[in-house]
Design an enzyme around this catalytic site. Structure first.
Site, short mmCIF file in Angstrom:
data_model
loop_
_atom_site.label_atom_id
_atom_site.label_comp_id
_atom_site.label_asym_id
_atom_site.label_seq_id
_atom_site.Cartn_x
_atom_site.Cartn_y
_atom_site.Cartn_z
N GLU A 90 0.83 -1.21 0.00
CA GLU A 90 0.00 0.00 0.00
C GLU A 90 0.86 1.25 0.00
O GLU A 90 1.95 1.27 0.55
CB GLU A 90 -0.84 0.03 1.28
CG GLU A 90 -2.00 -0.90 1.22
CD GLU A 90 -2.86 -0.80 2.47
OE1 GLU A 90 -3.08 0.33 2.96
OE2 GLU A 90 -3.29 -1.85 2.95
N CYS A 103 2.76 8.44 2.02
CA CYS A 103 3.07 7.50 3.08
C CYS A 103 3.61 6.23 2.41
O CYS A 103 2.87 5.50 1.75
CB CYS A 103 1.81 7.23 3.89
SG CYS A 103 2.06 6.09 5.24
N CYS A 110 4.73 -7.04 7.98
CA CYS A 110 5.55 -6.49 9.06
C CYS A 110 5.60 -7.50 10.20
O CYS A 110 4.62 -8.18 10.48
CB CYS A 110 4.93 -5.18 9.56
SG CYS A 110 5.90 -4.36 10.85
N CYS A 114 2.52 -5.03 16.43
CA CYS A 114 1.84 -4.10 17.33
C CYS A 114 0.36 -4.48 17.38
O CYS A 114 -0.26 -4.72 16.33
CB CYS A 114 2.01 -2.66 16.86
SG CYS A 114 3.73 -2.13 16.80
N CYS A 117 -2.35 -2.56 15.16
CA CYS A 117 -2.03 -2.19 13.78
C CYS A 117 -2.50 -3.24 12.77
O CYS A 117 -2.32 -4.44 12.98
CB CYS A 117 -0.53 -1.99 13.66
SG CYS A 117 0.01 -1.56 12.00
N CYS A 334 -3.59 2.12 8.09
CA CYS A 334 -2.39 1.42 7.64
C CYS A 334 -2.66 -0.07 7.44
O CYS A 334 -3.07 -0.76 8.36
CB CYS A 334 -1.31 1.55 8.69
SG CYS A 334 -1.58 2.93 9.82
N1 SAH Z 1 6.94 0.57 11.79
C1 SAH Z 1 6.97 2.01 11.82
C2 SAH Z 1 6.25 2.68 10.67
C3 SAH Z 1 4.93 2.12 10.23
S1 SAH Z 1 3.54 2.40 11.31
C4 SAH Z 1 6.46 2.51 13.15
O1 SAH Z 1 6.02 1.71 13.96
O2 SAH Z 1 6.54 3.70 13.40
C5 SAH Z 1 3.22 4.11 11.16
C6 SAH Z 1 2.45 4.71 12.33
O3 SAH Z 1 1.06 4.35 12.30
C7 SAH Z 1 2.97 4.23 13.67
O4 SAH Z 1 3.04 5.30 14.58
C8 SAH Z 1 1.91 3.23 14.06
O5 SAH Z 1 1.96 2.96 15.41
C9 SAH Z 1 0.65 3.92 13.58
N2 SAH Z 1 -0.53 3.06 13.51
C10 SAH Z 1 -0.59 1.73 13.29
N3 SAH Z 1 -1.87 1.27 13.31
C11 SAH Z 1 -2.65 2.35 13.53
C12 SAH Z 1 -4.06 2.54 13.66
N4 SAH Z 1 -4.91 1.53 13.55
N5 SAH Z 1 -4.51 3.80 13.90
C13 SAH Z 1 -3.65 4.85 14.00
N6 SAH Z 1 -2.32 4.73 13.87
C14 SAH Z 1 -1.81 3.50 13.66
#
Ligand code: SAH
Length: 350
Positions: A90, A103, A110, A114, A117, A334
């Site tokens: 994406e 972005c 990944c 988390c 996510c 994301c």
């Molecule tokens: N791996 C890197 C970059 C990708 S995630 C990182 O963790 O920073 C990019 C951002 O989007 C991160 O801050 C992540 O925590 C956030 N993110 C992931 N899922 C999300 C969601 N459902 N709502 C809002 N932000 C989210």
């Protein structure tokens, strides 16, 4: 075949010299492919015929294909791109009043897992190649031509952990930043990491004027361990040490990203802990409204909680912003578009 879009300029110079060419050819090629946007070696009129033949034999200029495109009412563009091996990634374009921010994804899937996510729903398949990150900009710029616009800002915040694909991401950043590349100013480029400490320490020494964002999301290890497994490897004291090192070494402040999750990390007690945690750093905090993901049960914090949290931070000297939201009418969170497509494909197979 070497994809020319994957060559950082210093590396391209070395490659060309090793092939008996002059160093200036690298700048010449950059200018053709990025400034003049030529996609056919035969159009490179000031390149000798013999060198053109060599380029055609050993090099290619392949870009990702658009597999799916969603355009939101607010101008947000979300693309699902198909790569040469069939992998899908994406990429999204967010039209801010100050410019167009893309972005960029850095990996196929990944492994950081988390809990909140959607990207981590599908495990990492592989790292993205440099040309596959460059390709995300090329494809987006092509679409933006219709609006007489181009990508002006980059955030490496798509699927993947950039510091788990360090070398390729750095080459990509150098191509984006180079005056003969995309010529995007370093201060318009942001890398976001979930907190891989060795990556932060290494990045501090690159001598780049880019921005670094750190996905913090919790004011203490107890909460962070629950929602971000990476925290077990790199607890907050080590992360903060790395941030202070980065500030000294790179002379730049970081931004802490903090997703507001209802009843998880959004109380005034948490705000208090957060102020204590980041005291002594120059960091900003960017509060992120949670983008709901079907596959988990987290909920978005009420507006009042976000407002109170922000007021507390500001009152205690922490510069705080709330992230603007885009594309509410499309799958803008994301990894959602890719995960959906993947599940649909699986269903079709069964
Ligand atoms: N791996 C890197 C970059 C990708 S995630 C990182 O963790 O920073 C990019 C951002 O989007 C991160 O801050 C992540 O925590 C956030 N993110 C992931 N899922 C999300 C969601 N459902 N709502 C809002 N932000 C989210």
């Amino acid at each position: 075949m070497i994809n020319l879009y994957g060559q950082e300029i210093k590396k391209l110079e070395e490659l060309l010299i090793s092939r008996g060419q002059k160093k200036f050819r690298a700048t010449q090629l950059f200018s053709w492919i990025y400034e003049k946007k030529v996609t056919d070696f035969d159009e490179m009129s000031d390149v000798s015929k013999t060198f053109r033949e060599e380029l055609k034999r050993d090099f290619c200029l392949v870009q990702p294909k658009i597999f799916k495109k969603q355009v939101s009412n607010d101008g947000t563009i979300k693309l699902l791109l198909e790569l040469e091996d069939g992998s899908k990634v994406e990429t999204a374009l967010m039209p801010y009043n100050y410019g167009n921010a893309i972005c960029v994804s850095s990996q196929v899937g990944c492994n950081m897992a988390c809990a909140f996510c959607a990207s981590g729903l599908l495990k990492k398949k592989r790292n993205l190649e440099v040309h596959e990150m460059v390709g995300q900009i090329l494809v987006m710029n092509k679409l933006l031509e219709e609006r007489n616009e181009r990508v002006t800002h980059i955030v490496v915040m798509g699927t993947g952990e950039p510091f788990d694909n360090y070398d390729n991401v750095l080459d990509f950043v150098r191509i984006a930043n180079h005056p003969k590349g995309f010529a995007i100013g370093a201060r318009h480029i942001t890398i976001s990491t979930c907190g891989i400490v060795p990556g932060i320490l290494r990045y501090a020494k690159e001598g780049l004027q880019t921005n670094l964002a750190i996905s913090l999301h919790a004011p203490n290890d107890e909460i962070r361990n629950k929602i971000m497994p990476i925290s077990k490897g790199y607890p907050l004291d080590k992360l903060m040490e790395a941030v202070r090192f980065y500030e000294r070494e790179a002379g730049r402040r970081v931004t802490f990203e903090y997703i507001m999750l209802k009843n998880v990390n959004d109380s005034i007690e948490h705000a208090k802990e957060l102020v204590k945690l980041i005291k002594g750093t120059l960091a900003y905090v960017n509060l992120i409204p949670y983008n709901p993901v079907d596959e988990n049960s987290f909920e978005r914090s009420p507006d009042k909680a976000v407002h109170d949290f922000m007021s507390y931070l500001m009152k205690h000297g922490v510069n705080t912003t709330v992230r603007k939201e885009f594309g509410n009418d499309i799958d803008a969170a994301c990894g959602q578009l890719r995960a959906k497509e993947h599940y649909e494909e699986e269903r079709r197979k069964n």
